[in-house]
Write an enzyme that holds these catalytic residues in place. Structure first.
Site, PDB file in Angstrom:
ATOM      1  N   ASP A   1     -30.689  89.359 -16.620  1.00 47.37           N
ATOM      2  CA  ASP A   1     -30.149  90.815 -15.841  1.00 47.37           C
ATOM      3  C   ASP A   1     -29.158  90.669 -14.725  1.00 47.37           C
ATOM      4  O   ASP A   1     -29.831  89.164 -14.098  1.00 47.37           O
ATOM      5  CB  ASP A   1     -31.321  91.617 -16.067  1.00 47.37           C
ATOM      6  CG  ASP A   1     -31.052  93.207 -15.699  1.00 47.37           C
ATOM      7  OD1 ASP A   1     -29.932  93.811 -15.146  1.00 47.37           O
ATOM      8  OD2 ASP A   1     -31.953  93.280 -15.279  1.00 47.37           O
TER       9      ASP A   1
ATOM     10  N   ASN B   1     -25.296 100.878 -22.133  1.00 48.16           N
ATOM     11  CA  ASN B   1     -24.641 100.934 -21.568  1.00 48.16           C
ATOM     12  C   ASN B   1     -22.821 101.419 -21.563  1.00 48.16           C
ATOM     13  O   ASN B   1     -22.388 101.328 -20.031  1.00 48.16           O
ATOM     14  CB  ASN B   1     -24.063  99.438 -21.424  1.00 48.16           C
ATOM     15  CG  ASN B   1     -25.547  98.044 -21.318  1.00 48.16           C
ATOM     16  OD1 ASN B   1     -25.363  97.504 -20.926  1.00 48.16           O
ATOM     17  ND2 ASN B   1     -25.654  98.921 -19.881  1.00 48.16           N
TER      18      ASN B   1
END
Ligand code: FPP
Length: 253
Positions: free
Chosen positions: A22, A70
């Site tokens: 991340d 996503n």
């Protein structure tokens, strides 16, 4: 191993490391760059971390490369991630063969564009006999989706008479997950400081050691992984037992 890893004990490394990569977007924003530049630099961290894991003898490295959620990102970002993945796979195929890395993937792979699926399947096939390390990419992966998919497969097998309800144990259930056959992660690393799991390996991380670092993924390289592994080696994993019990029978898997 390089001389910068002196105090890492090779006999007590995690068998399986899972990483939530991340912070690519924030890395780019800090530099006033487009988010896609952050993902590109993130791919360099992937290269570095794959190399070091292979070098020190990690059995499985699972990377959360694209989640089911996503897909909701802006379309140009999604397509950039697709082409980055395809480019990465193509450019790393030879090195995977050289280093005995077996590629595998978990998630709804069929949702990816045909050309990406083809490259992925070709390299999975090409590397299938490699014995050095499994590089497992989580692609269009969601832990809840994985569990529901497993439950549906189990229900279908029960309905078809291939499985009895009484036979459904934790072990049997695990064999219906995308990760069937892999050891559970010993260590889960999350970069960029968020204290959440983000739908990653929900079933598999029941007893996994967790490490959250504030480093943004594109800045996460070999040295920090080694430091995290040194810290991991100081932890006592008890799996719900007492410390004394664990000292008698230290390894669960
Ligand atoms: C999270 O950062 C990262 C992703 C959604 C994608 C991960 C992709 C890569 C590391 C590069 C390509 C991967 C491979 C396997 C070659 P974010 O965009 O959510 O960052 P932010 O939270 O700072 O916005």
């Amino acid at each position: 191993m390089n001389s910068d890893t002196p105090s890492l004990r090779l006999d007590s490394l995690p068998r399986h490391i899972a990483i939530i990569m991340d912070g690519n977007g924030r890395w780019a924003k800090k530099r006033s760059l487009n988010r896609i530049k952050g993902h590109r630099e993130g791919a360099e961290s992937v290269r570095d971390i794959v190399r070091v894991c292979r070098e020190i003898g990690i059995e499985v490295l699972t990377l959360y490369a694209f989640s089911t959620e996503n897909w909701q990102r802006p379309r140009p970002e999604v397509s950039a991630l697709m082409s980055l993945l395809k480019g990465f796979l193509r450019s790393e195929a030879a090195e995977m063969m050289e280093n005995g890395i077996r590629l595998s993937a978990i998630g709804q792979i069929e949702r990816f564009p045909g050309d990406v699926v083809k490259v992925l399947r070709d390299i999975i096939d090409m590397t299938r006999k490699n014995q050095g390390m499994i590089l497992n990419l989580a692609l269009s992966y969601g832990g809840r989706d994985e569990i529901v998919t497993a439950a549906c497969k189990i229900a279908a097998d029960v309905r078809a008479g291939r499985l009895q309800i009484e036979e459904i144990t934790e072990e049997v259930f695990s064999n219906y997950l995308y990760t069937q056959g892999l050891p559970e992660p010993d260590l889960l690393i999350r970069t960029s400081g968020e204290m959440r799991i983000s739908n990653f390996l929900l079933w598999q991380i029941a007893y996994t050691e967790i490490c959250v670092t504030h480093t943004l993924w594109p800045d996460f390289r070999r040295e920090e992984l080694i430091r995290i592994l040194q810290d991991y080696q100081k932890r006592e994993r008890r799996f719900g037992m007492t410390g004394a019990q664990i000292k008698k029978a230290p390894r669960r898997q």
